[in-house]
Scaffold this motif. Structure first.
Motif, PDB file in Angstrom:
ATOM      1  N   TRP A 119      57.992  83.220  49.292  1.00 58.68           N
ATOM      2  CA  TRP A 119      56.832  83.389  50.165  1.00 58.68           C
ATOM      3  C   TRP A 119      56.354  84.832  50.022  1.00 58.68           C
ATOM      4  N   PHE A 172      54.899  79.960  47.912  1.00 61.58           N
ATOM      5  CA  PHE A 172      54.162  79.820  49.163  1.00 61.58           C
ATOM      6  C   PHE A 172      53.231  81.017  49.352  1.00 61.58           C
ATOM      7  N   GLY A 289      52.936  75.472  49.472  1.00 60.12           N
ATOM      8  CA  GLY A 289      52.811  75.508  50.915  1.00 60.12           C
ATOM      9  C   GLY A 289      52.200  76.802  51.390  1.00 60.12           C
ATOM     10  N   ARG A 291      52.372  79.801  54.598  1.00 56.08           N
ATOM     11  CA  ARG A 291      52.804  80.443  55.846  1.00 56.08           C
ATOM     12  C   ARG A 291      51.532  80.963  56.482  1.00 56.08           C
TER      13      ARG A 291
END
Length: 699
Positions: A119, A172, A289, A291
């Motif tokens: 991430w 991410f 994905g 955050r």
């Protein structure tokens, strides 16, 4: 480099394994060459596309401070003034040169750590310099279609994603929907060139003031009226324009974050526009994905539409397990879970976990905080979310590092204990329910100077004096030199924990049971049990400086030690675990748990908690069952007899927690409560509701 704590690290390993062998002479250890471990990844770790998020180990990285693979982009854009400059490598506020290509260059380092998902802080094009510093963090976006030139190009990002996916690693993005960069000004407190007239703030004007006509007059300084992309973001009508937030009440949603232009996220056009922005991002780059930043500062109506639309779009592009988790800066499970229930997010960062871990392992508080953490999981277990999707972490780029919390709370302890407490808290994160998130640099013992820029050190050789004088855990190194050392004791401890987690699916999917908690002691125990295997993993921790012995009811006649202290015995239906100071133990039962017959359940009424209603159930016979393998599901039944599942609970005390708004929407006349065991047997009861009072109507 030479580690002063090679002795400490190996000593800790012996200590944790429960071995009674004498420790080697320090001179022998100092002469030993560090060993680089190779992890064994199960097959699912090659399949990034279909792997469940609970299988992953995250690494949260700030690209600017990680690794500089391309010095040519250090000063950002060559032809866009708003995204130029800020390369001030000896200031903790400036850009330091790390980039997306640098993350790609270190994929093997991360894979070797056991990381399966990365991430990154925001990487879209920013206003590089504004009041408040430099955009090294990426949160001051002006262009939602391009990568910030300080970090590279759109192609660099695509190269990273392709390379990571080939290694089975997910990527991410950190995204922002709350605000854009600080461009809009107000005539009442700014001069025509955009500078402040007097105070360096614009006092917040409430919704009541605005309704009465007491409002700011927004304008955009000359030459900046078309700097934002897409173009609609340049129109002040899409922003709240109410001045600076003071972080309380309505200002937390409607106010500017220190001048950052706060979007009106109630506006249907803003909701549609932001959904389209991030649909386009997914279409172009195919990340795994998002955050989402500053979630609690965005109107709830936005989240009710945004998350489902994004997930549907990702699935339509062949990304079946696209995952979203939000940053809701609160340790209160009522606040956090509001965004996984009403807000329809799959997950949030679990600030409650961070607080409990810090209290127990760094501040020497009662482990009751951990017991309460797991009991609060009921807030997340509604019809479409669950607590084991929460993202667990020990520190971050805003609040500070776990190493800092250790040094801050325990100023007088020695280096060996600091190192051990870091490893112990990470072991708790890796064996807990939820998904572990490593903050970059923690695996190299970084400590930082507190929160914000104090916790954003360089992994490459730094020129920031405030960073370079920090004490790093487990090493003689400093941030003045490169820190990508696979022989660092924390790096190696995390490798071991990653292998343990990968080898045992129960540590990723298992239901969590509170097994032993005593507020007078620093030791505690939990169990993880997978519904399919139904074998207990008994995990015990001692966060204190003295040996502890924990005794709990056994679920098997025998156990095997998997990791950590291996001193235990099973006798007369009890398992006794000996835990040396600052140690942990992971045991696995030799046989499955015997399933207990379904038990009689009573409805014990309701209670109101903030905006929630809790339905309480009582099962008298549970007291004699150490690990009850039941699930209690609650359905609302309306006047027409239509039913809808609203909650489920796998652990005692059994409850159902629903929002007041859902209760009002469904208007239940009764509840149907179904108890099922893990073999598939079920028993249902229906209870009437009258102003949240109970009464059995049928069995």
């Amino acid at each position: 480099m030479i580690h002063r704590t090679i002795f400490i690290a190996l000593g800790a390993t012996l200590f944790l394994s429960g071995c009674s062998e004498p420790q080697p002479d320090q001179s022998d250890i100092a002469a030993a060459a560090p060993v680089t471990k190779q992890l064994n990844f199960p097959a699912i770790y090659n399949d990034y596309l279909h792997r469940d998020i609970r299988d992953d180990i995250f690494y949260f990285v700030m690209p600017d401070r990680f690794y500089n693979a391309n010095p040519e982009n250090d000063n950002g854009a060559k032809d866009l003034e708003i995204s130029q400059g800020g390369y001030v490598i000896d200031s903790k506020w400036g850009f330091h040169g790390g980039d997306i290509a640098g993350v790609e260059a270190k994929l093997d380092y991360l894979k070797g750590l056991g990381v399966s998902a990365i991430w990154m802080t925001p990487i879209l094009r920013n206003k590089a310099i504004q009041w408040g510093g430099y955009a090294h963090h990426g949160y001051w976006i002006v262009d939602f279609t391009q990568i910030d030139p300080h970090f590279g190009s759109n192609q660099d990002l695509q190269n990273l994603i392709n390379a990571a996916h080939k290694k089975g690693i997910k990527i991410f993005f950190d995204i922002i929907t709350n605000h854009t960069a600080d461009v809009i000004r107000f005539e009442e407190c700014h001069t025509p060139d955009g500078s402040f007239k007097d105070d360096e703030t614009c006092q917040y004007k409430s919704m009541a003031q605005v309704a009465k006509g007491d409002k700011y007059t927004p304008f955009i300084p000359k030459g900046q009226d078309q700097v934002k992309v897409p173009a609609w973001l340049n129109d002040p009508k899409y922003y709240n324009n109410q001045g600076d937030s003071f972080w309380e009440g309505e200002s937390a949603v409607n106010g500017d974050f220190v001048g950052l232009d706060d979007l009106n996220t109630r506006d249907p056009d803003v909701i549609t526009g932001m959904i389209e922005i991030y649909k386009n991002i997914i279409s172009e780059f195919k990340p795994d994905g998002f955050r989402i930043d500053t979630v609690k500062h965005v109107d709830m109506v936005f989240w009710e539409q945004f998350s489902p639309a994004i997930l549907d779009h990702a699935k339509s592009l062949g990304i079946p397990n696209f995952h979203i988790f939000g940053e809701v800066y609160s340790g209160d499970p009522v606040v956090l879970s509001n965004y996984t229930t009403t807000g329809k997010m799959p997950s949030v960062l679990d600030f409650g976990f961070q607080q409990a871990a810090a209290d127990v392992f760094y501040r020497k508080k009662s482990p009751q905080a951990v017991a309460q953490l797991y009991e609060n999981d009921d807030y997340y277990n509604d019809q479409d979310s669950q607590a084991d999707l929460l993202m667990n972490f020990l520190g971050n780029h805003d609040m500070g590092r776990s190493g800092f919390f250790i040094e801050d709370a325990l100023k007088d302890i020695d280096e060996a204990e600091k190192l051990q407490r870091s490893i112990l808290s990470h072991a708790f994160m890796y064996t807990s329910r939820g998904v572990p998130v490593i903050y970059y640099g923690d695996e190299q013992g970084f400590t930082g100077d507190g929160g914000d820029v104090g916790a954003r050190e360089d992994m490459f050789a730094s020129l920031v004096e405030e960073y370079n004088d920090n004490n790093l855990l487990g090493t003689d190194a400093s941030t003045a030199e490169q820190n990508f050392d696979p022989s660092h004791p924390i790096y190696q401890a995390l490798q071991d924990l990653a292998q343990l987690r990968m080898d045992h699916p129960t540590l990723r999917y298992g239901v969590t049971f509170n097994r032993y908690f005593d507020k007078r002691r620093n030791a505690f125990a939990i169990s993880r049990v997978d519904k399919s295997e139904q074998v207990e993993y008994l995990i015990a921790f001692n966060a204190g400086n003295e040996q502890q012995i924990i005794t709990v009811d056994a679920t098997s006649k025998g156990y095997s030690s998997l990791h950590g202290s291996d001193t235990f015995r099973v006798d007369k239906g009890k398992v006794e675990i000996v835990l040396p100071a600052l140690s942990y133990s992971v045991l696995k039962a030799d046989t499955p748990i015997m399933q207990t017959a379904l038990l009689e359940l009573d409805f014990a009424g309701t209670e109101t908690q903030q905006d929630r209603i809790r339905f309480n159930y009582v099962i008298e016979q549970l007291v004699d069952i150490p690990v009850p393998m039941f699930e209690v599901t609650t359905e609302f039944v309306d006047a027409q007899g239509h039913s809808q599942k609203v909650a489920s609970d796998n652990t005692p005390p059994y409850t159902a927690i629903v929002t007041q708004s859902l209760y009002q929407q469904l208007q239940p006349q009764s509840i149907r409560v179904t108890m099922s065991d893990w073999q598939g047997n079920t028993m249902s009861q229906t209870f009437s509701l009258s102003q949240h009072e109970q009464g059995v109507t049928s069995n």
